[in-house]
Scaffold this motif. Structure first.
Motif, mmCIF file in Angstrom:
data_model
loop_
_atom_site.group_PDB
_atom_site.id
_atom_site.type_symbol
_atom_site.label_atom_id
_atom_site.label_comp_id
_atom_site.label_asym_id
_atom_site.label_seq_id
_atom_site.Cartn_x
_atom_site.Cartn_y
_atom_site.Cartn_z
ATOM 1 N N SER A 66 0.812 -1.218 0.000
ATOM 2 C CA SER A 66 0.000 0.000 0.000
ATOM 3 C C SER A 66 0.844 1.265 0.000
ATOM 4 O O SER A 66 0.409 2.317 -0.465
ATOM 5 N N SER A 67 2.061 1.171 0.522
ATOM 6 C CA SER A 67 2.928 2.353 0.595
ATOM 7 C C SER A 67 3.855 2.489 -0.615
ATOM 8 O O SER A 67 4.551 3.492 -0.750
ATOM 9 N N SER A 68 3.859 1.478 -1.475
ATOM 10 C CA SER A 68 4.691 1.526 -2.674
ATOM 11 C C SER A 68 3.806 1.790 -3.893
ATOM 12 O O SER A 68 3.030 0.914 -4.296
ATOM 13 N N PRO A 69 3.885 2.961 -4.493
ATOM 14 C CA PRO A 69 3.063 3.269 -5.669
ATOM 15 C C PRO A 69 3.238 2.249 -6.789
ATOM 16 O O PRO A 69 2.270 1.882 -7.458
ATOM 17 N N PHE A 70 4.466 1.778 -6.985
ATOM 18 C CA PHE A 70 4.719 0.826 -8.067
ATOM 19 C C PHE A 70 4.031 -0.507 -7.805
ATOM 20 O O PHE A 70 3.322 -1.042 -8.671
ATOM 21 N N LEU A 71 4.230 -1.070 -6.607
ATOM 22 C CA LEU A 71 3.630 -2.367 -6.290
ATOM 23 C C LEU A 71 2.113 -2.283 -6.282
ATOM 24 O O LEU A 71 1.423 -3.182 -6.774
ATOM 25 N N PHE A 72 1.576 -1.197 -5.710
ATOM 26 C CA PHE A 72 0.132 -1.038 -5.656
ATOM 27 C C PHE A 72 -0.447 -0.943 -7.065
ATOM 28 O O PHE A 72 -1.454 -1.568 -7.387
ATOM 29 N N ALA A 73 0.216 -0.157 -7.916
ATOM 30 C CA ALA A 73 -0.253 -0.004 -9.293
ATOM 31 C C ALA A 73 -0.149 -1.324 -10.057
ATOM 32 O O ALA A 73 -1.029 -1.665 -10.856
ATOM 33 N N LEU A 74 0.921 -2.067 -9.808
ATOM 34 C CA LEU A 74 1.117 -3.348 -10.486
ATOM 35 C C LEU A 74 -0.026 -4.310 -10.165
ATOM 36 O O LEU A 74 -0.636 -4.892 -11.070
ATOM 37 N N VAL A 75 -0.315 -4.469 -8.872
ATOM 38 C CA VAL A 75 -1.396 -5.363 -8.466
ATOM 39 C C VAL A 75 -2.732 -4.850 -8.993
ATOM 40 O O VAL A 75 -3.573 -5.623 -9.465
ATOM 41 N N ARG A 76 -2.926 -3.543 -8.933
ATOM 42 C CA ARG A 76 -4.194 -2.956 -9.369
ATOM 43 C C ARG A 76 -4.447 -3.200 -10.852
ATOM 44 O O ARG A 76 -5.527 -3.640 -11.251
ATOM 45 N N TYR A 77 -3.430 -2.952 -11.689
ATOM 46 C CA TYR A 77 -3.628 -3.096 -13.128
ATOM 47 C C TYR A 77 -3.721 -4.555 -13.554
ATOM 48 O O TYR A 77 -4.455 -4.885 -14.495
ATOM 49 N N VAL A 78 -2.987 -5.421 -12.881
ATOM 50 C CA VAL A 78 -3.113 -6.855 -13.178
ATOM 51 C C VAL A 78 -4.514 -7.341 -12.808
ATOM 52 O O VAL A 78 -5.146 -8.080 -13.565
ATOM 53 N N GLY A 79 -5.007 -6.902 -11.651
ATOM 54 C CA GLY A 79 -6.352 -7.269 -11.236
ATOM 55 C C GLY A 79 -7.409 -6.734 -12.186
ATOM 56 O O GLY A 79 -8.357 -7.429 -12.548
ATOM 57 N N ALA A 80 -7.244 -5.482 -12.608
ATOM 58 C CA ALA A 80 -8.190 -4.874 -13.546
ATOM 59 C C ALA A 80 -8.177 -5.607 -14.881
ATOM 60 O O ALA A 80 -9.232 -5.873 -15.472
ATOM 61 N N ALA A 81 -6.981 -5.945 -15.353
ATOM 62 C CA ALA A 81 -6.859 -6.651 -16.628
ATOM 63 C C ALA A 81 -7.517 -8.024 -16.555
ATOM 64 O O ALA A 81 -8.152 -8.475 -17.516
ATOM 65 N N TYR A 82 -7.389 -8.687 -15.410
ATOM 66 C CA TYR A 82 -7.994 -10.012 -15.254
ATOM 67 C C TYR A 82 -9.517 -9.923 -15.306
ATOM 68 O O TYR A 82 -10.183 -10.748 -15.935
ATOM 69 N N LEU A 83 -10.094 -8.908 -14.665
ATOM 70 C CA LEU A 83 -11.541 -8.738 -14.688
ATOM 71 C C LEU A 83 -12.037 -8.414 -16.095
ATOM 72 O O LEU A 83 -13.077 -8.919 -16.527
ATOM 73 N N VAL A 84 -11.300 -7.565 -16.804
ATOM 74 C CA VAL A 84 -11.661 -7.249 -18.186
ATOM 75 C C VAL A 84 -11.577 -8.507 -19.050
ATOM 76 O O VAL A 84 -12.439 -8.754 -19.910
ATOM 77 N N TYR A 85 -10.555 -9.321 -18.813
ATOM 78 C CA TYR A 85 -10.398 -10.585 -19.542
ATOM 79 C C TYR A 85 -11.605 -11.492 -19.301
ATOM 80 O O TYR A 85 -12.154 -12.084 -20.247
ATOM 81 N N LEU A 86 -12.048 -11.602 -18.030
ATOM 82 C CA LEU A 86 -13.228 -12.415 -17.719
ATOM 83 C C LEU A 86 -14.457 -11.854 -18.423
ATOM 84 O O LEU A 86 -15.305 -12.620 -18.912
ATOM 85 N N GLY A 87 -14.564 -10.529 -18.449
ATOM 86 C CA GLY A 87 -15.699 -9.907 -19.111
ATOM 87 C C GLY A 87 -15.725 -10.201 -20.601
ATOM 88 O O GLY A 87 -16.781 -10.510 -21.166
#
Length: 206
Positions: A66-87
């Protein structure tokens, strides 16, 4: 954990579970495509993700993410991409019939639903941030931590199972009649495909 504190945990856990999100959409989709009972496999996968989130936060890794912008963004975009893929998969899914040719066949394996449920919840960085803010309110440092974490995790998991299965999965049963026709299946696939994509986009942007 004191009874009054535990009641507060139950209330907070119920509010969290009742808030519509990717887990609820995934559960309803599973219930419609594979049936109310078999949707439990996906719910179990989502619960394993919750347990992992608690472990991550308890171990201090959650604070690092949560305190690392890079790690947070990485997890966030991977998660978002996975949901879009499911959609997209839902939007492109074809209707399926059983051996009699009359009704949709539940062809997806329990493990497949379990795995998808796990990733849907696990790749949500906001869950980690939420538990970082949520857990300290119910943990008393002067008391044995392991016991408190077990009580908290068990409570949150049981509540989420009840809400997912008996509210979202059971609610999806009201739309089950639509799966008896090709047109109904296509409509439901498009609805849930769009919902997955919208949640993925929101996760990426907000």
């Amino acid at each position: 954990m004191e009874f009054t504190l535990w009641l507060g945990l139950v209330g907070a856990g119920a509010m969290i579970s009742l808030t519509p999100g990717a887990g609820a959409i995934n559960t309803m989709s599973n219930a419609l495509s594979s049936g109310f009972r078999r949707s439990f496999w996906g719910i179990l996968g989502q619960q394993l993700a919750l347990v992992i989130h608690v472990i991550i936060v308890a171990a201090g890794v959650g604070l690092l993410v949560s305190s690392s912008p890079f790690l947070f963004a990485l997890v966030r975009y991977v998660g978002a991409a996975y949901l879009v893929y499911l959609g997209i998969r839902k939007l492109l899914a074809k209707t399926e019939k059983d051996d009699a040719g009359d009704s949709p066949a539940a062809v997806e394996s329990g493990f497949s639903m379990f795995r998808r449920g796990l990733w849907v919840n696990l790749l949500n960085p906001k869950a980690i941030v939420f538990f970082l803010a949520f857990m300290p309110q119910f943990i008393r440092p002067e008391r044995p931590l392991m016991t408190q974490y077990v009580e908290l995790t068990a409570t949150v998991v049981v509540i989420d199972i009840l809400v997912m299965w008996f509210i979202f999965a059971a609610g999806a049963k009201q739309l089950k009649h639509l799966t008896t026709s090709d047109r109904g299946q296509l409509i439901l696939n498009r609805i849930f495909g769009i919902l997955f994509i919208c949640v993925g986009i929101l996760l990426a942007l907000i």
